[in-house]
Enzyme design. Structure first.
Site, mmCIF file in Angstrom:
data_model
loop_
_atom_site.group_PDB
_atom_site.id
_atom_site.type_symbol
_atom_site.label_atom_id
_atom_site.label_comp_id
_atom_site.label_asym_id
_atom_site.label_seq_id
_atom_site.Cartn_x
_atom_site.Cartn_y
_atom_site.Cartn_z
ATOM 1 N N ARG A 190 7.909 -11.833 -31.334
ATOM 2 C CA ARG A 190 7.371 -10.589 -31.884
ATOM 3 C C ARG A 190 6.074 -10.807 -32.658
ATOM 4 N NH1 ARG A 190 11.350 -6.573 -31.392
ATOM 5 N NH2 ARG A 190 13.482 -7.261 -31.690
ATOM 6 N N LYS A 220 4.492 1.649 -19.071
ATOM 7 C CA LYS A 220 4.775 0.914 -17.823
ATOM 8 C C LYS A 220 5.339 1.941 -16.834
ATOM 9 C CE LYS A 220 7.091 -3.206 -18.321
ATOM 10 N NZ LYS A 220 8.345 -4.011 -18.294
ATOM 11 N N ASP A 238 9.215 2.408 -20.594
ATOM 12 C CA ASP A 238 9.439 1.733 -19.316
ATOM 13 C C ASP A 238 10.175 2.707 -18.383
ATOM 14 O OD1 ASP A 238 9.894 -0.132 -17.328
ATOM 15 O OD2 ASP A 238 11.370 -1.286 -18.443
ATOM 16 N N PHE A 249 7.300 -8.237 -17.471
ATOM 17 C CA PHE A 249 8.002 -8.286 -18.761
ATOM 18 C C PHE A 249 7.064 -8.893 -19.801
ATOM 19 C CE2 PHE A 249 10.745 -9.840 -22.080
ATOM 20 C CZ PHE A 249 11.582 -8.741 -22.276
ATOM 21 N N VAL A 250 6.709 -8.097 -20.784
ATOM 22 C CA VAL A 250 5.727 -8.551 -21.766
ATOM 23 C C VAL A 250 6.371 -8.788 -23.135
ATOM 24 C CG1 VAL A 250 3.757 -7.467 -20.625
ATOM 25 C CG2 VAL A 250 5.080 -6.147 -22.293
ATOM 26 N N GLU A 264 6.350 4.322 -30.501
ATOM 27 C CA GLU A 264 7.191 3.432 -29.695
ATOM 28 C C GLU A 264 6.343 2.254 -29.191
ATOM 29 O OE1 GLU A 264 9.796 2.122 -29.003
ATOM 30 O OE2 GLU A 264 10.964 3.159 -27.467
ATOM 31 N N ASP A 265 6.992 1.122 -28.938
ATOM 32 C CA ASP A 265 6.241 -0.029 -28.431
ATOM 33 C C ASP A 265 5.906 0.119 -26.955
ATOM 34 O OD1 ASP A 265 8.913 -0.295 -27.686
ATOM 35 O OD2 ASP A 265 9.124 -2.377 -28.344
ATOM 36 N N LYS A 271 12.979 -2.410 -33.439
ATOM 37 C CA LYS A 271 12.052 -3.147 -34.286
ATOM 38 C C LYS A 271 10.676 -3.256 -33.644
ATOM 39 C CE LYS A 271 15.899 -6.113 -35.713
ATOM 40 N NZ LYS A 271 16.466 -7.483 -35.532
ATOM 41 N N GLY A 272 10.619 -2.988 -32.339
ATOM 42 C CA GLY A 272 9.413 -3.313 -31.557
ATOM 43 C C GLY A 272 8.136 -2.640 -31.994
HETATM 44 P P1 5GP Z 1 12.942 2.426 -21.572
HETATM 45 O O1 5GP Z 1 14.121 3.133 -22.180
HETATM 46 O O2 5GP Z 1 11.706 3.279 -21.494
HETATM 47 O O3 5GP Z 1 13.285 1.776 -20.250
HETATM 48 O O4 5GP Z 1 12.606 1.168 -22.447
HETATM 49 C C1 5GP Z 1 12.492 1.179 -23.775
HETATM 50 C C2 5GP Z 1 12.762 -0.174 -24.383
HETATM 51 O O5 5GP Z 1 12.978 -1.228 -23.433
HETATM 52 C C3 5GP Z 1 11.550 -0.587 -25.182
HETATM 53 O O6 5GP Z 1 11.551 0.003 -26.458
HETATM 54 C C4 5GP Z 1 11.721 -2.088 -25.210
HETATM 55 O O7 5GP Z 1 12.584 -2.442 -26.262
HETATM 56 C C5 5GP Z 1 12.390 -2.429 -23.883
HETATM 57 N N1 5GP Z 1 11.384 -2.907 -22.902
HETATM 58 C C6 5GP Z 1 10.990 -2.302 -21.765
HETATM 59 N N2 5GP Z 1 10.061 -3.031 -21.121
HETATM 60 C C7 5GP Z 1 9.870 -4.157 -21.869
HETATM 61 C C8 5GP Z 1 9.017 -5.313 -21.727
HETATM 62 O O8 5GP Z 1 8.217 -5.493 -20.795
HETATM 63 N N3 5GP Z 1 9.116 -6.247 -22.716
HETATM 64 C C9 5GP Z 1 9.953 -6.122 -23.776
HETATM 65 N N4 5GP Z 1 9.952 -7.109 -24.685
HETATM 66 N N5 5GP Z 1 10.767 -5.053 -23.943
HETATM 67 C C10 5GP Z 1 10.720 -4.074 -22.994
#
Ligand code: 5GP
Length: 180
Positions: free
Chosen positions: A164, A130, A102, A151-152, A98-99, A43-44
């Site tokens: 959100r 990130k 990470d 963590f944002v 994508e939001d 949903k992000g």
């Molecule tokens: P990745 O697979 O790249 O580690 O992370 C993807 C998902 O992790 C993002 O779509 C998000 O939902 C969650 N995520 C990663 N870092 C953050 C953060 O700082 N805040 C929030 N709210 N979600 C995060």
């Protein structure tokens, strides 16, 4: 006014708007004369997607996916498609919206999955990058903002389902996050 659970605002509404405007200009130029399918990852990405789409001057279609990590599999990147695309993307120009990227594991799963559906082109656009915790290298074509390892929440990003709707990106106070 900053939400009481936040310690700091990292990206203000004005900064979000101008950063997304710049992304829209680049995307509009790169896809000029083509119809672009924006694939929002629920949903992000919803707030980002709707603002970004309105800053793109070429024709766009919207489609959505919802991904969820298997319980306890966050570090392995084993992802389940909870909701799949409605339309075929064969021969389409596709931009994943994508939001935040990470670890990169989510995109590392999604990109090859969508490639098997034979789009004409496939790129990634993320609002936030990130890079400090990256585990899988992800080819990000468009990134709005690079942020530190915090963590944002806000502007689509949640903690336990809330925050959100904040119109900015902020950092939660330590006491709000369980286990701290
Ligand atoms: P990745 O697979 O790249 O580690 O992370 C993807 C998902 O992790 C993002 O779509 C998000 O939902 C969650 N995520 C990663 N870092 C953050 C953060 O700082 N805040 C929030 N709210 N979600 C995060």
């Amino acid at each position: 006014m900053m939400h009481k659970d936040l310690q700091e605002i990292l990206i203000s509404p004005e900064e979000l708007s101008s950063g997304i405007g710049k992304l829209g200009e680049r995307i509009s130029a790169d896809y000029a004369g083509r119809c672009l399918t924006l694939v929002g990852v629920l949903k992000g990405s919803v707030f980002f997607l709707t603002d970004l789409a309105r800053r793109i001057t070429t024709d766009v279609r919207l489609d959505f996916m919802m991904l969820s990590s298997y319980a306890g599999a966050q570090s392995t990147g084993v992802v389940r498609i909870a909701l799949d695309l409605k339309e075929s993307i064969e021969d389409s120009d596709v931009l994943i919206v994508e939001d935040i990227v990470d670890s990169g594991l989510t995109m590392n799963y999604l990109l090859p999955n969508l490639k098997t559906r034979r789009p004409r082109s496939l790129e990634i656009c993320t609002l936030l990058d990130k890079p400090s915790r990256r585990k899988a290298q992800v080819p990000i074509k468009y990134a709005g903002f690079t942020i530190p390892d915090k963590f944002v929440v806000g502007y689509g990003l949640d903690y336990n389902g809330i925050y959100r709707n904040l119109p900015y990106i902020g950092v939660l106070k330590e006491g709000v996050i369980e286990g701290n």
